[in-house]
Design a protein around this motif. Structure first.
Motif, PDB file in Angstrom:
ATOM      1  N   ARG A  47      37.817  35.350  47.730  1.00  0.00           N
ATOM      2  CA  ARG A  47      37.586  36.719  47.474  1.00  0.00           C
ATOM      3  C   ARG A  47      38.126  37.288  46.202  1.00  0.00           C
ATOM      4  O   ARG A  47      39.484  37.716  46.064  1.00  0.00           O
ATOM      5  CB  ARG A  47      38.044  37.743  48.462  1.00  0.00           C
ATOM      6  CG  ARG A  47      37.092  37.427  49.996  1.00  0.00           C
ATOM      7  CD  ARG A  47      37.346  38.566  50.831  1.00  0.00           C
ATOM      8  NE  ARG A  47      38.710  38.343  51.415  1.00  0.00           N
ATOM      9  CZ  ARG A  47      38.908  38.867  52.720  1.00  0.00           C
ATOM     10  NH1 ARG A  47      38.225  39.703  53.497  1.00  0.00           N
ATOM     11  NH2 ARG A  47      40.252  38.670  53.270  1.00  0.00           N
ATOM     12  N   PHE A  48      37.704  36.979  45.230  1.00  0.00           N
ATOM     13  CA  PHE A  48      38.031  37.117  43.745  1.00  0.00           C
ATOM     14  C   PHE A  48      37.976  38.708  43.784  1.00  0.00           C
ATOM     15  O   PHE A  48      37.056  39.221  43.785  1.00  0.00           O
ATOM     16  CB  PHE A  48      37.221  36.307  42.658  1.00  0.00           C
ATOM     17  CG  PHE A  48      37.375  34.848  42.521  1.00  0.00           C
ATOM     18  CD1 PHE A  48      38.640  34.361  42.233  1.00  0.00           C
ATOM     19  CD2 PHE A  48      36.484  34.203  43.266  1.00  0.00           C
ATOM     20  CE1 PHE A  48      38.769  33.038  41.977  1.00  0.00           C
ATOM     21  CE2 PHE A  48      36.661  32.570  43.329  1.00  0.00           C
ATOM     22  CZ  PHE A  48      37.588  32.032  42.784  1.00  0.00           C
ATOM     23  N   ALA A  49      39.185  39.289  42.932  1.00  0.00           N
ATOM     24  CA  ALA A  49      39.569  40.612  42.734  1.00  0.00           C
ATOM     25  C   ALA A  49      38.719  40.769  41.365  1.00  0.00           C
ATOM     26  O   ALA A  49      38.854  39.745  40.356  1.00  0.00           O
ATOM     27  CB  ALA A  49      40.665  40.917  42.669  1.00  0.00           C
ATOM     28  N   ASN A  50      37.896  41.808  41.045  1.00  0.00           N
ATOM     29  CA  ASN A  50      37.501  42.190  39.588  1.00  0.00           C
ATOM     30  C   ASN A  50      38.906  42.714  38.755  1.00  0.00           C
ATOM     31  O   ASN A  50      39.209  43.768  39.299  1.00  0.00           O
ATOM     32  CB  ASN A  50      36.398  42.866  39.673  1.00  0.00           C
ATOM     33  CG  ASN A  50      35.997  43.253  38.366  1.00  0.00           C
ATOM     34  OD1 ASN A  50      36.612  43.321  37.180  1.00  0.00           O
ATOM     35  ND2 ASN A  50      34.572  43.719  38.207  1.00  0.00           N
ATOM     36  N   PRO A  51      39.298  41.858  38.003  1.00  0.00           N
ATOM     37  CA  PRO A  51      40.625  42.476  37.300  1.00  0.00           C
ATOM     38  C   PRO A  51      40.370  43.818  36.599  1.00  0.00           C
ATOM     39  O   PRO A  51      41.195  44.784  36.539  1.00  0.00           O
ATOM     40  CB  PRO A  51      41.210  41.376  36.578  1.00  0.00           C
ATOM     41  CG  PRO A  51      39.954  40.637  36.365  1.00  0.00           C
ATOM     42  CD  PRO A  51      38.935  40.798  37.454  1.00  0.00           C
ATOM     43  N   LEU A  52      39.269  43.985  36.175  1.00  0.00           N
ATOM     44  CA  LEU A  52      38.958  45.197  35.382  1.00  0.00           C
ATOM     45  C   LEU A  52      38.663  46.320  36.232  1.00  0.00           C
ATOM     46  O   LEU A  52      39.461  47.325  36.053  1.00  0.00           O
ATOM     47  CB  LEU A  52      38.005  44.935  34.400  1.00  0.00           C
ATOM     48  CG  LEU A  52      38.248  43.787  33.467  1.00  0.00           C
ATOM     49  CD1 LEU A  52      37.117  43.492  32.307  1.00  0.00           C
ATOM     50  CD2 LEU A  52      39.355  44.250  32.428  1.00  0.00           C
ATOM     51  N   SER A  54      39.542  46.498  39.252  1.00  0.00           N
ATOM     52  CA  SER A  54      40.741  46.606  40.124  1.00  0.00           C
ATOM     53  C   SER A  54      41.814  47.706  39.145  1.00  0.00           C
ATOM     54  O   SER A  54      42.736  48.398  39.805  1.00  0.00           O
ATOM     55  CB  SER A  54      41.381  45.470  40.494  1.00  0.00           C
ATOM     56  OG  SER A  54      40.641  44.777  41.279  1.00  0.00           O
ATOM     57  N   SER A  55      41.527  47.665  37.965  1.00  0.00           N
ATOM     58  CA  SER A  55      42.572  48.412  37.109  1.00  0.00           C
ATOM     59  C   SER A  55      41.860  49.701  36.552  1.00  0.00           C
ATOM     60  O   SER A  55      42.549  50.812  36.366  1.00  0.00           O
ATOM     61  CB  SER A  55      42.823  47.655  35.847  1.00  0.00           C
ATOM     62  OG  SER A  55      41.713  47.253  35.205  1.00  0.00           O
ATOM     63  N   ARG A  56      40.647  49.766  36.673  1.00  0.00           N
ATOM     64  CA  ARG A  56      40.065  50.947  35.883  1.00  0.00           C
ATOM     65  C   ARG A  56      39.637  51.931  37.107  1.00  0.00           C
ATOM     66  O   ARG A  56      39.341  53.057  36.856  1.00  0.00           O
ATOM     67  CB  ARG A  56      38.636  50.549  35.287  1.00  0.00           C
ATOM     68  CG  ARG A  56      39.025  49.838  33.955  1.00  0.00           C
ATOM     69  CD  ARG A  56      37.865  49.416  33.375  1.00  0.00           C
ATOM     70  NE  ARG A  56      38.055  48.661  32.174  1.00  0.00           N
ATOM     71  CZ  ARG A  56      37.202  47.866  31.377  1.00  0.00           C
ATOM     72  NH1 ARG A  56      36.174  47.435  32.022  1.00  0.00           N
ATOM     73  NH2 ARG A  56      37.755  47.291  30.248  1.00  0.00           N
ATOM     74  N   ASN A  57      39.279  51.511  38.240  1.00  0.00           N
ATOM     75  CA  ASN A  57      38.783  52.342  39.302  1.00  0.00           C
ATOM     76  C   ASN A  57      39.970  53.188  39.963  1.00  0.00           C
ATOM     77  O   ASN A  57      40.535  53.102  41.051  1.00  0.00           O
ATOM     78  CB  ASN A  57      38.033  51.513  40.528  1.00  0.00           C
ATOM     79  CG  ASN A  57      36.843  51.061  40.225  1.00  0.00           C
ATOM     80  OD1 ASN A  57      36.296  51.278  39.246  1.00  0.00           O
ATOM     81  ND2 ASN A  57      36.486  50.130  40.799  1.00  0.00           N
ATOM     82  N   LYS A  58      40.507  53.890  39.393  1.00  0.00           N
ATOM     83  CA  LYS A  58      41.641  54.984  39.553  1.00  0.00           C
ATOM     84  C   LYS A  58      40.960  56.215  40.510  1.00  0.00           C
ATOM     85  O   LYS A  58      39.995  56.756  40.231  1.00  0.00           O
ATOM     86  CB  LYS A  58      42.318  55.601  38.468  1.00  0.00           C
ATOM     87  CG  LYS A  58      43.163  54.178  37.628  1.00  0.00           C
ATOM     88  CD  LYS A  58      43.835  54.898  36.609  1.00  0.00           C
ATOM     89  CE  LYS A  58      44.604  53.829  35.710  1.00  0.00           C
ATOM     90  NZ  LYS A  58      45.309  54.351  34.830  1.00  0.00           N
TER      91      LYS A  58
END
Lengths: 58, 160
Positions: A47-52, A54-58
């Motif tokens: 289960r890879f996280a989408n790093p972008l 994960s950071s943008r969905n505030k």
């Protein structure tokens, strides 16, 4: 107690299992990449996280 | 003035970058919510971090400061969502894991601007020490509980 990365059951008493699993995942992915594999091919297994996101969905 | 290497967004689940020497790295995060499954306030934001080589067998602990800058930049991007929690382990596949950890630590303390809090732990699993670290944003509303949960995880690692 057995678990997989897709298990929904909480594992709240055995830190050892978690750290061992982390090392196993790390080594397995390392070996896969070392043999020329692509991370994209492992999407169904880990289960890879989408790093972008994960950071943008505030 | 040196800056980090450009981050390549080649897919939706990793960062990649290539050094001046042509070494190709991939950095990725795996969802590990069950690590803190008894803490629903932050379990859903828990990840592990790994960085690996794609094109070269050179060790990550090379003397390239821009690699360190780039790793810290990746964390800055990831922790722009302050709820995120990261735990990473130092592999012990060879005898260089202590050197890698020291290198990572030096990069972290040198290039982190204080935004990210780092706690170190040692989990003893079957008589083997697994070096690991917690990274959490200093403004995370659950900061103290996360640190306590992390320490408990390490302390309980050798339970049968």
């Amino acid at each position: 107690m057995e678990f997989t990365e897709n298990s929904a059951k909480p594992i709240n008493s055995k830190g050892a299992l978690i750290f061992k699993k982390m090392l196993e995942d790390k080594k397995a992915i390392h070996e896969y990449l070392k043999q020329g594999g692509k991370l994209a091919d492992l999407k169904s297994k880990y289960r890879f996280a989408n790093p972008l996101s994960s950071s943008r969905n505030k | 003035m040196q800056t980090h290497y450009p981050l390549l967004e080649t897919n939706d689940f990793s960062f990649e970058f290539v050094t001046d020497r042509g070494i190709h790295y991939v950095a990725y995060f795996l969802e590990y919510g069950y690590m803190f499954s008894e803490y629903p306030d932050f379990s859903g934001h828990t990840y592990t971090f790994n960085i690996d080589l794609i094109s070269d067998e050179s060790d990550i602990a090379i003397n390239d400061e821009r690699v360190g800058m780039t790793i810290v930049e990746i964390f800055k991007v990831f922790f722009s969502k302050i709820e995120n929690v990261v735990v990473y382990v130092c592999d012990s596949m060879d005898d260089r894991h202590l050197a890698r950890k020291r290198k990572f630590d030096s990069w972290f303390w040198k290039y982190n601007d204080g935004t990210i809090i780092k706690e170190d732990g040692i989990a003893v699993v079957e008589d083997t020490e697994i070096l690991n670290s917690l990274l959490v944003h200093r403004d995370n509303p659950h900061l103290l509980n996360i640190i306590l949960a992390y320490k408990e995880l390490n302390n309980r690692a050798d339970e049968k």
